[in-house]
Enzyme design. Structure first.
Site, PDB file in Angstrom:
ATOM      1  N   ASP A  30       0.862  -1.181   0.000  1.00 54.01           N
ATOM      2  CA  ASP A  30       0.000   0.000   0.000  1.00 54.01           C
ATOM      3  C   ASP A  30       0.898   1.231   0.000  1.00 54.01           C
ATOM      4  O   ASP A  30       1.979   1.216   0.585  1.00 54.01           O
ATOM      5  CB  ASP A  30      -0.896  -0.005   1.248  1.00 54.01           C
ATOM      6  CG  ASP A  30      -2.148   0.827   1.052  1.00 54.01           C
ATOM      7  OD1 ASP A  30      -3.250   0.250   1.037  1.00 54.01           O
ATOM      8  OD2 ASP A  30      -2.025   2.063   0.902  1.00 54.01           O
ATOM      9  N   LYS A 206     -20.300  -8.613 -11.245  1.00 45.88           N
ATOM     10  CA  LYS A 206     -20.196  -7.924  -9.956  1.00 45.88           C
ATOM     11  C   LYS A 206     -21.211  -6.779  -9.856  1.00 45.88           C
ATOM     12  O   LYS A 206     -21.959  -6.668  -8.887  1.00 45.88           O
ATOM     13  CB  LYS A 206     -18.773  -7.401  -9.788  1.00 45.88           C
ATOM     14  CG  LYS A 206     -18.574  -6.471  -8.623  1.00 45.88           C
ATOM     15  CD  LYS A 206     -18.766  -7.167  -7.300  1.00 45.88           C
ATOM     16  CE  LYS A 206     -18.910  -6.180  -6.173  1.00 45.88           C
ATOM     17  NZ  LYS A 206     -18.041  -6.358  -5.075  1.00 45.88           N
ATOM     18  N   GLY A 255     -36.036  -1.433   5.833  1.00 48.74           N
ATOM     19  CA  GLY A 255     -35.277  -0.598   6.769  1.00 48.74           C
ATOM     20  C   GLY A 255     -35.155   0.816   6.269  1.00 48.74           C
ATOM     21  O   GLY A 255     -35.956   1.269   5.440  1.00 48.74           O
ATOM     22  N   CYS A 262     -20.471   0.024  -0.997  1.00 50.81           N
ATOM     23  CA  CYS A 262     -20.653  -0.661  -2.284  1.00 50.81           C
ATOM     24  C   CYS A 262     -21.955  -0.319  -3.004  1.00 50.81           C
ATOM     25  O   CYS A 262     -21.923   0.192  -4.127  1.00 50.81           O
ATOM     26  CB  CYS A 262     -20.583  -2.171  -2.084  1.00 50.81           C
ATOM     27  SG  CYS A 262     -18.920  -2.701  -1.673  1.00 50.81           S
ATOM     28  N   ARG A 329     -19.901   4.824   6.037  1.00 49.00           N
ATOM     29  CA  ARG A 329     -19.986   5.380   4.677  1.00 49.00           C
ATOM     30  C   ARG A 329     -21.401   5.205   4.099  1.00 49.00           C
ATOM     31  O   ARG A 329     -21.944   4.103   4.121  1.00 49.00           O
ATOM     32  CB  ARG A 329     -18.952   4.711   3.759  1.00 49.00           C
ATOM     33  CG  ARG A 329     -17.546   5.243   4.007  1.00 49.00           C
ATOM     34  CD  ARG A 329     -16.530   4.522   3.179  1.00 49.00           C
ATOM     35  NE  ARG A 329     -16.321   3.159   3.647  1.00 49.00           N
ATOM     36  CZ  ARG A 329     -15.506   2.291   3.042  1.00 49.00           C
ATOM     37  NH1 ARG A 329     -14.856   2.639   1.967  1.00 49.00           N
ATOM     38  NH2 ARG A 329     -15.362   1.065   3.539  1.00 49.00           N
TER      39      ARG A 329
HETATM   40  C1  UDX Z   1     -22.380  -5.626  -0.273  1.00 48.25           C
HETATM   41  C2  UDX Z   1     -22.584  -6.977  -0.989  1.00 48.25           C
HETATM   42  O1  UDX Z   1     -23.445  -7.807  -0.218  1.00 48.25           O
HETATM   43  C3  UDX Z   1     -21.264  -7.661  -1.241  1.00 48.25           C
HETATM   44  O2  UDX Z   1     -21.477  -8.855  -1.978  1.00 48.25           O
HETATM   45  C4  UDX Z   1     -20.392  -6.719  -2.037  1.00 48.25           C
HETATM   46  O3  UDX Z   1     -19.144  -7.280  -2.300  1.00 48.25           O
HETATM   47  C5  UDX Z   1     -20.232  -5.397  -1.303  1.00 48.25           C
HETATM   48  O4  UDX Z   1     -21.506  -4.828  -1.048  1.00 48.25           O
HETATM   49  P1  UDX Z   1     -21.934  -4.770   2.219  1.00 48.25           P
HETATM   50  O5  UDX Z   1     -21.854  -3.393   1.657  1.00 48.25           O
HETATM   51  O6  UDX Z   1     -20.918  -5.195   3.223  1.00 48.25           O
HETATM   52  O7  UDX Z   1     -21.844  -5.862   1.021  1.00 48.25           O
HETATM   53  O8  UDX Z   1     -23.347  -4.900   2.917  1.00 48.25           O
HETATM   54  P2  UDX Z   1     -24.671  -5.789   2.796  1.00 48.25           P
HETATM   55  O9  UDX Z   1     -24.737  -6.700   3.950  1.00 48.25           O
HETATM   56  O10 UDX Z   1     -24.821  -6.376   1.473  1.00 48.25           O
HETATM   57  O11 UDX Z   1     -25.775  -4.642   3.030  1.00 48.25           O
HETATM   58  C6  UDX Z   1     -25.819  -3.492   2.187  1.00 48.25           C
HETATM   59  C7  UDX Z   1     -26.860  -2.514   2.660  1.00 48.25           C
HETATM   60  O12 UDX Z   1     -28.165  -3.010   2.447  1.00 48.25           O
HETATM   61  C8  UDX Z   1     -26.811  -2.174   4.145  1.00 48.25           C
HETATM   62  O13 UDX Z   1     -27.061  -0.802   4.298  1.00 48.25           O
HETATM   63  C9  UDX Z   1     -27.923  -2.997   4.744  1.00 48.25           C
HETATM   64  O14 UDX Z   1     -28.444  -2.457   5.922  1.00 48.25           O
HETATM   65  C10 UDX Z   1     -28.938  -2.971   3.627  1.00 48.25           C
HETATM   66  N1  UDX Z   1     -29.844  -4.124   3.625  1.00 48.25           N
HETATM   67  C11 UDX Z   1     -29.360  -5.376   3.385  1.00 48.25           C
HETATM   68  C12 UDX Z   1     -31.202  -3.920   3.846  1.00 48.25           C
HETATM   69  O15 UDX Z   1     -31.668  -2.791   4.060  1.00 48.25           O
HETATM   70  N2  UDX Z   1     -32.027  -5.002   3.808  1.00 48.25           N
HETATM   71  C13 UDX Z   1     -31.592  -6.255   3.561  1.00 48.25           C
HETATM   72  O16 UDX Z   1     -32.418  -7.181   3.527  1.00 48.25           O
HETATM   73  C14 UDX Z   1     -30.201  -6.455   3.354  1.00 48.25           C
END
Ligand code: UDX
Length: 460
Positions: A30, A206, A255, A262, A329
């Site tokens: 890094d 992706k 929610g 992401c 974030r």
């Molecule tokens: C996500 C993808 O799942 C992962 O495969 C990718 O590589 C990166 O982005 P992440 O950002 O860690 O991962 O969070 P994730 O658990 O997927 O939740 C994303 C957002 O959706 C969160 O804000 C979560 O609260 C919301 N969410 C998720 C909901 O509001 N309802 C759900 O049923 C699931």
């Protein structure tokens, strides 16, 4: 195998640590010297379940090292993974400048027959572009560029890496694909499905996966709004939908809207990619718009409850974008809290992990180390993150501390009946609001009966 990881951020570090755990020899590079110094001193730059232990185990075993010396990290490696950031550009597109820069910097030091793999989430065509950048520098060198997207969720990244639903390998050459298959052999031996395809398809997989998941969340949130209007119960509806195998039960939790590093960025990049290739993606455009409006709707519901309060005070429990992370974030809290503050609301907050990160972006919030202290004198408490510790909140103590007993469970993690038994007015997502006067109407029984009558009346 000898692997070099360029970028020791969230994806690079967790992937590097997991590859070392699988027995590979990994060096993470890094340009951020402080980060490397911290890693070499044994501390991780973010919270991730199980990461610190796995990291120190593999460093001790001599399989994992960290460096800011790029030439040293790149020479004599069979695989070089690029896992640098791809932030949102000015028009929603992914900003690839860090990826291009990494390609330019590794090129002079690469050994022949190296496989370069893009781990960063990149737009379609980036592998080809990286190939051109390296070829410009090292025309005579024999090398390959491949795409190997990650699907790690923060908070469960290690589990997700070691137990993936699938491994996607995008390669335009047999030998290069075989090198990556060799890398993942320990997982593939356990029957993890392998998707072998071209680099462009892998890059699109992706974005399309994240866009689809965001679509699921957006959809269930809209259905939740409908449930609120008909005094239905989104929990029952989501379960009823999700048991259909074609739909599946996950990502149907309503929610305050999706956040994180992401989904917001990748959905925008997906739309920008569609535009760039004359294949617009109006469904995902709508999802992005709905998600922004969602946070406002939650804030408006809170404000509605505060109409009679003289110096309105709200307690926010949870500012992380989801549980089990210190990441704020694009968290809904970053939108909801300032919206309330603009309307003159005092906000007190608690988050078990994310308070330090939250305080940097929300300086006008009063932060507390304990949910009950945070609840002192509040007119309303809103649960914005589904932390497990909030499922077992001492509601009696909350009731004693708050000025007015109003609880808005934005993640539907508490039992409505228990909440009203403690004298609260109960608001949640996709269900009727329950008044605080301890009356007998049950959230799950009376309302559907009324709906049934309404429906049959309409029919007749
Ligand atoms: C996500 C993808 O799942 C992962 O495969 C990718 O590589 C990166 O982005 P992440 O950002 O860690 O991962 O969070 P994730 O658990 O997927 O939740 C994303 C957002 O959706 C969160 O804000 C979560 O609260 C919301 N969410 C998720 C909901 O509001 N309802 C759900 O049923 C699931």
């Amino acid at each position: 195998m000898r692997v070099s990881m360029i970028g020791a951020g969230y994806v690079g570090l967790t992937t590097g640590v997991c590859l070392a755990e699988m027995g590979h020899e990994v060096i993470c590079a890094d340009i951020d010297r402080d980060r490397i110094a911290h890693l070499n001193a044994g501390s991780t730059p973010f919270m991730e379940n199980g990461l610190a232990e796995m990291m120190s185990r593999n460093v001790a075993a001599g399989r994992l090292a960290f460096t800011d010396n790029l030439p040293e990290a790149v020479a004599n490696r069979e695989i070089i993974m690029i896992a640098v950031g791809t932030p949102k550009g000015a028009a929603g597109e992914a900003d690839l400048s860090f990826v291009r820069e990494a390609a330019r910097r590794i090129a002079p030091h690469m050994s022949p027959k190296t496989v370069v793999t893009l781990k960063s989430t990149v737009v379609v065509g980036t592998a080809r572009e990286v190939r051109e950048i390296i070829a410009e520098e090292r025309g005579a060198l024999d090398f390959w560029v491949t795409s190997n997207p990650e699907f790690l969720r923060e908070g469960s990244a290690i589990h997700d890496f070691l137990h993936p639903d699938r491994i996607v390998i995008g390669a335009d050459d047999r030998d290069a694909a075989d090198r990556l298959i060799e890398l993942y052999k320990p997982l593939l031996r356990r029957d993890v499905p392998l998707v072998e395809t071209g680099t462009e398809n892998a890059e699109l997989i992706k974005y399309a996966a994240n866009a689809f998941l965001a679509l699921k969340i957006g959809f269930i949130n809209d259905v939740a709004d409908l449930c609120e209007s008909i005094e239905g119960d989104i929990q029952a509806v989501a379960r009823g939908i999700g048991l259909d195998k074609r739909i599946g039960p996950s990502f149907l939790a309503p929610g305050p809207g999706y956040g994180g590093s992401c989904f917001p960025k990748d959905t925008e990049a997906f739309v920008a990619t569609g535009r760039a290739h004359y294949a617009p993606q109006p469904l995902i455009e709508a999802v992005i718009d709905r998600n922004a409006k969602r946070r406002r709707r939650i804030a408006e519901r809170i404000l509605d409850e505060l109409q009679t309060a003289r110096r309105p005070t709200v307690t926010v429990l949870g500012v992380a974008f989801k549980a089990d992370t210190d990441d704020v974030r694009e968290s809904p809290a970053l939108y909801i809290i300032p919206y309330l503050q603009e309307k003159g609301v005092t906000v007190r907050a608690f988050d078990p992990w994310a308070a330090a990160n939250g305080a940097k972006l929300l300086p006008d919030v009063e932060w507390y180390n304990d949910p009950y202290e945070a609840a002192e004198g509040a007119h309303l408490t809103a649960i914005l993150t589904e932390w497990n510790m909030f499922r077992t909140l001492d509601l009696k103590l909350m009731a004693e501390r708050m000025r007015k007993r109003v609880l808005f469970d934005c993640r539907n993690i508490l039992d409505p009946e228990t909440v009203i038994e403690h004298g609260f007015r109960h608001l949640s997502i996709g269900r009727a609001t329950l008044p605080r006067d301890g009356f007998a109407r049950r959230a799950t029984e009376a309302a559907p009966a009324r709906n049934l009558l309404a429906t049959s009346a309409k029919r007749s």
